[in-house]
Design a protein around this motif. Structure first.
Motif, mmCIF file in Angstrom:
data_model
loop_
_atom_site.group_PDB
_atom_site.id
_atom_site.type_symbol
_atom_site.label_atom_id
_atom_site.label_comp_id
_atom_site.label_asym_id
_atom_site.label_seq_id
_atom_site.Cartn_x
_atom_site.Cartn_y
_atom_site.Cartn_z
ATOM 1 N N GLU A 1 0.846 -1.184 0.000
ATOM 2 C CA GLU A 1 0.000 0.000 0.000
ATOM 3 C C GLU A 1 0.887 1.241 0.000
ATOM 4 O O GLU A 1 1.764 1.386 0.851
ATOM 5 N N ILE A 2 0.677 2.131 -0.976
ATOM 6 C CA ILE A 2 1.475 3.353 -1.055
ATOM 7 C C ILE A 2 0.566 4.560 -0.891
ATOM 8 O O ILE A 2 -0.644 4.487 -1.098
ATOM 9 N N GLY A 3 1.176 5.668 -0.501
ATOM 10 C CA GLY A 3 0.455 6.920 -0.346
ATOM 11 C C GLY A 3 1.157 8.017 -1.122
ATOM 12 O O GLY A 3 2.372 7.974 -1.319
ATOM 13 N N ILE A 4 0.391 9.014 -1.549
ATOM 14 C CA ILE A 4 0.917 10.145 -2.305
ATOM 15 C C ILE A 4 0.441 11.426 -1.632
ATOM 16 O O ILE A 4 -0.751 11.559 -1.331
ATOM 17 N N THR A 5 1.359 12.354 -1.401
ATOM 18 C CA THR A 5 0.959 13.672 -0.905
ATOM 19 C C THR A 5 1.314 14.705 -1.965
ATOM 20 O O THR A 5 2.344 14.617 -2.629
ATOM 21 N N LEU A 6 0.434 15.669 -2.121
ATOM 22 C CA LEU A 6 0.642 16.797 -3.024
ATOM 23 C C LEU A 6 0.491 18.057 -2.193
ATOM 24 O O LEU A 6 -0.572 18.303 -1.623
ATOM 25 N N ASN A 7 1.563 18.825 -2.098
ATOM 26 C CA ASN A 7 1.596 20.054 -1.301
ATOM 27 C C ASN A 7 1.175 19.811 0.148
ATOM 28 O O ASN A 7 0.440 20.586 0.747
ATOM 29 N N GLY A 8 1.617 18.676 0.711
ATOM 30 C CA GLY A 8 1.366 18.371 2.115
ATOM 31 C C GLY A 8 0.033 17.714 2.414
ATOM 32 O O GLY A 8 -0.225 17.352 3.551
ATOM 33 N N LYS A 9 -0.847 17.535 1.429
ATOM 34 C CA LYS A 9 -2.134 16.885 1.641
ATOM 35 C C LYS A 9 -2.135 15.537 0.933
ATOM 36 O O LYS A 9 -1.750 15.446 -0.220
ATOM 37 N N MET B 1 -2.068 18.146 -11.838
ATOM 38 C CA MET B 1 -1.951 19.103 -10.741
ATOM 39 C C MET B 1 -0.475 19.198 -10.383
ATOM 40 O O MET B 1 0.203 18.172 -10.273
ATOM 41 N N LYS B 2 0.021 20.415 -10.202
ATOM 42 C CA LYS B 2 1.439 20.620 -9.927
ATOM 43 C C LYS B 2 1.662 21.040 -8.493
ATOM 44 O O LYS B 2 0.810 21.673 -7.875
ATOM 45 N N GLY B 3 2.839 20.684 -7.987
ATOM 46 C CA GLY B 3 3.205 21.026 -6.623
ATOM 47 C C GLY B 3 4.307 20.104 -6.133
ATOM 48 O O GLY B 3 4.932 19.379 -6.898
ATOM 49 N N LYS B 4 4.502 20.090 -4.824
ATOM 50 C CA LYS B 4 5.519 19.229 -4.204
ATOM 51 C C LYS B 4 4.902 17.847 -3.992
ATOM 52 O O LYS B 4 3.937 17.690 -3.259
ATOM 53 N N VAL B 5 5.477 16.838 -4.650
ATOM 54 C CA VAL B 5 4.952 15.470 -4.606
ATOM 55 C C VAL B 5 5.860 14.604 -3.746
ATOM 56 O O VAL B 5 7.079 14.642 -3.878
ATOM 57 N N GLU B 6 5.242 13.813 -2.862
ATOM 58 C CA GLU B 6 5.972 12.845 -2.043
ATOM 59 C C GLU B 6 5.246 11.507 -2.115
ATOM 60 O O GLU B 6 4.025 11.461 -2.049
ATOM 61 N N ALA B 7 6.000 10.434 -2.275
ATOM 62 C CA ALA B 7 5.436 9.083 -2.289
ATOM 63 C C ALA B 7 6.015 8.314 -1.119
ATOM 64 O O ALA B 7 7.187 8.475 -0.768
ATOM 65 N N ARG C 1 -3.413 12.492 -1.122
ATOM 66 C CA ARG C 1 -4.397 12.298 -2.188
ATOM 67 C C ARG C 1 -4.656 10.806 -2.332
ATOM 68 O O ARG C 1 -3.733 10.007 -2.284
ATOM 69 N N PHE C 2 -5.911 10.448 -2.539
ATOM 70 C CA PHE C 2 -6.293 9.047 -2.668
ATOM 71 C C PHE C 2 -6.737 8.696 -4.082
ATOM 72 O O PHE C 2 -7.108 7.566 -4.345
ATOM 73 N N ASP C 3 -6.718 9.668 -5.005
ATOM 74 C CA ASP C 3 -7.227 9.451 -6.354
ATOM 75 C C ASP C 3 -6.166 9.628 -7.438
ATOM 76 O O ASP C 3 -6.479 9.886 -8.582
ATOM 77 N N VAL C 4 -4.907 9.438 -7.098
ATOM 78 C CA VAL C 4 -3.813 9.680 -8.038
ATOM 79 C C VAL C 4 -3.696 8.519 -9.028
ATOM 80 O O VAL C 4 -3.629 7.359 -8.637
ATOM 81 N N GLU C 5 -3.677 8.848 -10.327
ATOM 82 C CA GLU C 5 -3.500 7.859 -11.388
ATOM 83 C C GLU C 5 -2.022 7.697 -11.756
ATOM 84 O O GLU C 5 -1.586 6.614 -12.111
ATOM 85 N N GLU C 6 -1.268 8.781 -11.713
ATOM 86 C CA GLU C 6 0.152 8.776 -12.088
ATOM 87 C C GLU C 6 0.830 9.939 -11.370
ATOM 88 O O GLU C 6 0.199 10.957 -11.110
ATOM 89 N N TYR C 7 2.111 9.764 -11.042
ATOM 90 C CA TYR C 7 2.848 10.861 -10.426
ATOM 91 C C TYR C 7 4.271 10.913 -10.947
ATOM 92 O O TYR C 7 4.792 9.932 -11.467
ATOM 93 N N CYS C 8 4.896 12.079 -10.805
ATOM 94 C CA CYS C 8 6.309 12.266 -11.108
ATOM 95 C C CYS C 8 6.874 13.194 -10.045
ATOM 96 O O CYS C 8 6.466 14.358 -9.946
ATOM 97 N N ILE C 9 7.790 12.691 -9.241
ATOM 98 C CA ILE C 9 8.345 13.465 -8.137
ATOM 99 C C ILE C 9 9.283 14.558 -8.647
ATOM 100 O O ILE C 9 9.195 15.708 -8.218
ATOM 101 N N SER C 10 10.175 14.229 -9.591
ATOM 102 C CA SER C 10 11.173 15.204 -10.040
ATOM 103 C C SER C 10 10.549 16.376 -10.793
ATOM 104 O O SER C 10 11.026 17.501 -10.699
#
Length: 82
Positions: free
Chosen positions: A31-39, A73-79, A41-50
């Motif tokens: 199970e993985i989690g993704i945060t965008l700008n500190g919040k 959506m753009k911002g600071k991404v953390e996985a 998100r549970f509906d992410v289809e794809e992400y790119c950290i860099s």
């Protein structure tokens, strides 16, 4: 439950869609989690950290292949692993 020795390293870019070249099935065994700008998100289809973006579904609309339409959506991404 959080045994980090058996978990593969999270890639810079990851997609939920198995037809994508950025899909890694071994990661979705955990199970993985993704945060965008500190919040979280549970509906992410794809992400790119860099590059700092995530793709999320845009409502219930589907494209002609039956895949959900996504918006970026753009911002600071953390996985992370939960």
């Amino acid at each position: 439950m959080n045994d980090t020795t058996s978990q593969p390293a999270l890639p810079d870019r990851l997609s939920v869609n198995p037809r994508s070249p950025h899909h890694v099935a071994a990661i979705f065994e955990h199970e993985i989690g993704i945060t965008l700008n500190g919040k979280e998100r549970f509906d992410v289809e794809e992400y790119c950290i860099s590059e700092g973006w995530v793709k999320v579904p845009a409502g219930k609309a589907l494209d002609r292949r039956g895949q959900p339409l996504t918006m970026t959506m753009k911002g600071k991404v953390e996985a992370f692993y939960r």
